[in-house]
Design an enzyme around this catalytic site. Structure first.
Site, mmCIF file in Angstrom:
data_model
loop_
_atom_site.group_PDB
_atom_site.id
_atom_site.type_symbol
_atom_site.label_atom_id
_atom_site.label_comp_id
_atom_site.label_asym_id
_atom_site.label_seq_id
_atom_site.Cartn_x
_atom_site.Cartn_y
_atom_site.Cartn_z
ATOM 1 C CG ASN A 1 -0.319 8.832 2.185
ATOM 2 O OD1 ASN A 1 0.573 8.717 2.751
ATOM 3 N ND2 ASN A 1 -1.535 8.657 2.701
ATOM 4 C CE LYS B 1 -7.358 2.200 1.813
ATOM 5 N NZ LYS B 1 -8.324 3.041 1.656
ATOM 6 N NE ARG C 1 -8.224 11.642 -3.350
ATOM 7 C CZ ARG C 1 -7.920 11.502 -2.031
ATOM 8 N NH1 ARG C 1 -8.298 12.449 -1.115
ATOM 9 N NH2 ARG C 1 -7.493 10.254 -1.534
ATOM 10 C CD GLU D 1 -9.511 3.834 -0.997
ATOM 11 O OE1 GLU D 1 -8.493 4.500 -0.634
ATOM 12 O OE2 GLU D 1 -10.610 3.706 0.011
ATOM 13 C CG ASP D 2 -8.207 6.864 -3.567
ATOM 14 O OD1 ASP D 2 -8.225 7.438 -2.662
ATOM 15 O OD2 ASP D 2 -7.061 6.143 -4.065
ATOM 16 C CG ASP E 1 -10.690 4.280 4.134
ATOM 17 O OD1 ASP E 1 -10.968 4.147 5.379
ATOM 18 O OD2 ASP E 1 -9.369 4.233 3.661
ATOM 19 C CG ASP E 2 -10.523 8.427 0.140
ATOM 20 O OD1 ASP E 2 -9.355 8.016 0.152
ATOM 21 O OD2 ASP E 2 -10.954 8.158 -0.989
ATOM 22 C CE1 TYR F 1 -4.195 1.134 -0.593
ATOM 23 C CE2 TYR F 1 -3.681 2.605 0.985
ATOM 24 C CZ TYR F 1 -4.321 2.194 0.132
ATOM 25 O OH TYR F 1 -5.658 3.170 -0.409
#
Length: 590
Positions: free
Chosen positions: A445, A202, A184, A273-274, A296-297, A130
């Site tokens: 990150n 993930k 993203r 996610e993202d 989650d973000d 990850y």
């Protein structure tokens, strides 16, 4: 997906649950690999199934009864010997991207061994599978992919999503999906089809941290095109070669995906996610009550940050004395702000936009009510400009983080910008004026996108600050003392929440569930850890952290009517039974 449809019998019962609740409870009553299983596959067909393959660890009896004689070297290895050999293989790779490729190859041929290697070497390999290495894997995805894993859904697939999902499941009941639209990815932006490395990574963390059986999981990419020119111009690009879909046509793809999941996997939990900023929050708002899902973000990041802050201020009894300046106003920043707002409300702190305790800044400066085109999800955290005037500052100062920090008397500085250097020396020093122990969190990150480096933050604060980063950071020696830099990694929250939602058969993953998760995370940060400067636990205790989060969230879901009505004494055993362990079990021919 690579589960044993041909090997599904285990005393004539399905290995994974059928849709009805009673069968699910029976399945969770004994983990998928708790005893000998009957397999119908033989010979190379068995070796070619990653979730069944044991490689050289097949016993002599299994080699005889399952048609493996002569297909393997003579020595029967233990899983520990196999782990040692794989460590030798991976560690001789020349760089982290090659190590990523090597571990992916292991996952493709022997999933049990892959998860055993990862579980026993988490601190070494979590940054490989990850962040930060997964970012490079996303960028190079079309050039490094060896074996496809998961599902890509393009706009052309809108009328066949059910078929695609059923084909991918191969007869199994998927319980957990991580889905991205790739726009993203970390701090790297639009990565097109390469974003698939994120859901794959993930889900690997779900398995290693929370023991969610690999066959219950499915990574999904909504491949709706890309606006990144270098991808579209790459002749080897593997994704949907078109500009990124927008507007109503985009929404139709997401809607079709959601409805397909509800039909094909009616008990599935979905992690968004993202997705980019406001898209992420809009999708969460639209679907969080229609199927058990979370982002989650936003929610995971918010819970992890809150957990670290609560641990840091344990002696003060909470956060009521803090003032929070957040650089960044996208999904992560909004998620953090929402979690802080809930915690401060619980501490009976008066939240007033005219006398703020939370302030957000983005490229346009301070997020404030006088701004043109203020986004709906930012409005509740927008500052009343009257406050700024009372502080004696003019409108030009709206764009100056140092001025805002001074007016706010900020004690906590959080970065979600993806802009290296956003935390200047002047800004950090200003925040340090307002607290004996300021908290500085450059969270973006990968690490080279972080707002500041820990060594600089500690130097600028004379070693007083508590620092945590989004990517792993080495310790910093300052004043003759080695300071530990904790990692604000969402992996401390999302695996436990996902496991809880599965075990509890959650109707909804509530926002309050993440508040529960944050408080549970804070409770496991040891005093020794805090004394060393770290506000998060070490990665090596990840599985214990996930277990604790799952237990706490299941209890919350029960008490609020969103999950199964467990008795207190049933919750921990149910969690333990659901957590798969990467170990070989005996096979017998079917």
């Amino acid at each position: 997906m690579a589960l044993h449809r041909a090997a599904r019998a285990r005393d004539d019962a399905a290995v994974t649950p059928a849709p009805d609740s009673a069968v699910l409870r029976r399945a969770l009553a004994s983990s998928p690999h708790s005893r000998a299983i009957a397999v119908a596959l033989r010979g190379r067909n068995l070796i070619d199934q990653p979730l069944l393959n044991k490689g050289t660890a097949f016993t002599d009896d299994e080699r005889g009864s399952l048609g493996l004689r002569g297909l393997l070297p003579a020595t029967v290895a233990t899983i520990d010997e196999q782990v040692a050999l794989e460590l030798e293989h991976v560690r001789r790779k020349p760089d982290d991207l090659e190590r990523f490729i090597g571990l992916a190859a292991l996952q493709d041929r022997n999933e049990t061994l892959f998860y055993r290697v990862l579980a026993e070497n988490l601190e070494e390999f979590l940054p490989i599978v990850y962040t930060p290495t997964v970012g490079r894997a996303c960028q190079q995805f079309s050039h490094i992919m060896r074996r496809p894993r998961g599902v890509w859904i393009t706009p052309a697939d809108i009328d066949r999503i059910d078929v695609i999902l059923r084909t991918a499941a191969d007869g199994e009941q998927v319980r957990l999906i991580v889905v991205t639209d790739n726009e993203r990815i970390l701090g790297l932006g639009d990565q097109g089809a390469g974003g698939m490395a994120i859901p794959i990574g993930k889900l690997a963390l779900y398995t290693v941290a929370a023991g969610i059986y690999p066959a219950w999981t499915l990574p999904v990419s909504l491949d709706v095109g890309t606006d990144r020119a270098e991808l579209l111009d790459d002749p080897l690009y593997l994704g949907h070669r078109a500009p990124r879909l927008r507007g109503e046509a985009y929404d139709e793809v997401v809607e079709a995906f959601v409805e397909g999941v509800r039909r094909v996997f009616p008990q599935c939990v979905v992690q968004w996610e993202d997705f980019k900023q406001h898209t992420a929050l809009r999708i969460l708002r639209r679907y969080q009550h229609r199927l058990p899902s979370f982002n989650d973000d936003a929610q995971g990041t918010g819970a992890v940050v809150l957990g670290g802050l609560l641990a840091a201020r344990r002696e003060e009894g909470g956060l009521s004395g803090e003032r929070f300046l957040i650089l960044g106003a996208g999904a992560a920043a909004i998620g953090i702000s929402r979690m802080l707002h809930r915690q401060l409300e619980a501490e009976r702190v008066q939240i007033d936009q005219g006398s703020p305790v939370i302030a957000l800044m983005d490229r346009g400066g301070l997020v404030q009510l006088g701004r043109d085109q203020l986004a709906d999800d930012q409005r509740s955290f927008a500052v009343d400009p009257v406050w700024f005037t009372r502080a004696g500052l003019d409108a030009a100062s709206f764009t100056d983080p140092v001025a805002v920090a001074r007016a706010l008397k900020a004690t906590v500085l959080i970065g979600t910008t993806g802009c290296p250097g956003a935390f200047t020396e002047a800004l950090v020093r200003e925040v340090a004026k307002h607290a004996a122990v300021p908290i500085i969190l450059p969270l973006s990150n990968p690490g080279d996108q972080a707002e500041a480096q820990p060594v600089d933050v500690l130097e600028w604060t004379d070693g007083r600050a508590l620092v945590a980063t989004g990517s792993p950071s080495a310790g910093v020696e300052i004043g003759g003392r080695l300071r530990t830099i904790g990692q604000a990694n969402n992996v401390f929250v999302f695996p436990g929440v996902g496991l809880a939602a599965i075990v509890a058969e959650a109707r909804e993953v509530t926002a309050e569930a993440f508040l529960v998760a944050a408080r549970q995370l804070a409770s496991v940060v040891s005093e020794d850890r805090l004394a060393s400067g770290a506000i998060f636990p070490p990665i090596r205790v990840l599985r214990q952290v996930a277990r604790g989060v799952a237990i706490a969230v299941i209890r919350h879901l029960r008490d609020t009517g969103y999950g199964r009505q467990f008795r207190d004494e049933e919750i921990e055993p149910a969690v333990d039974r659901a957590m798969w362990r990467p170990e070989y079990v005996p096979y017998r021919p079917r």
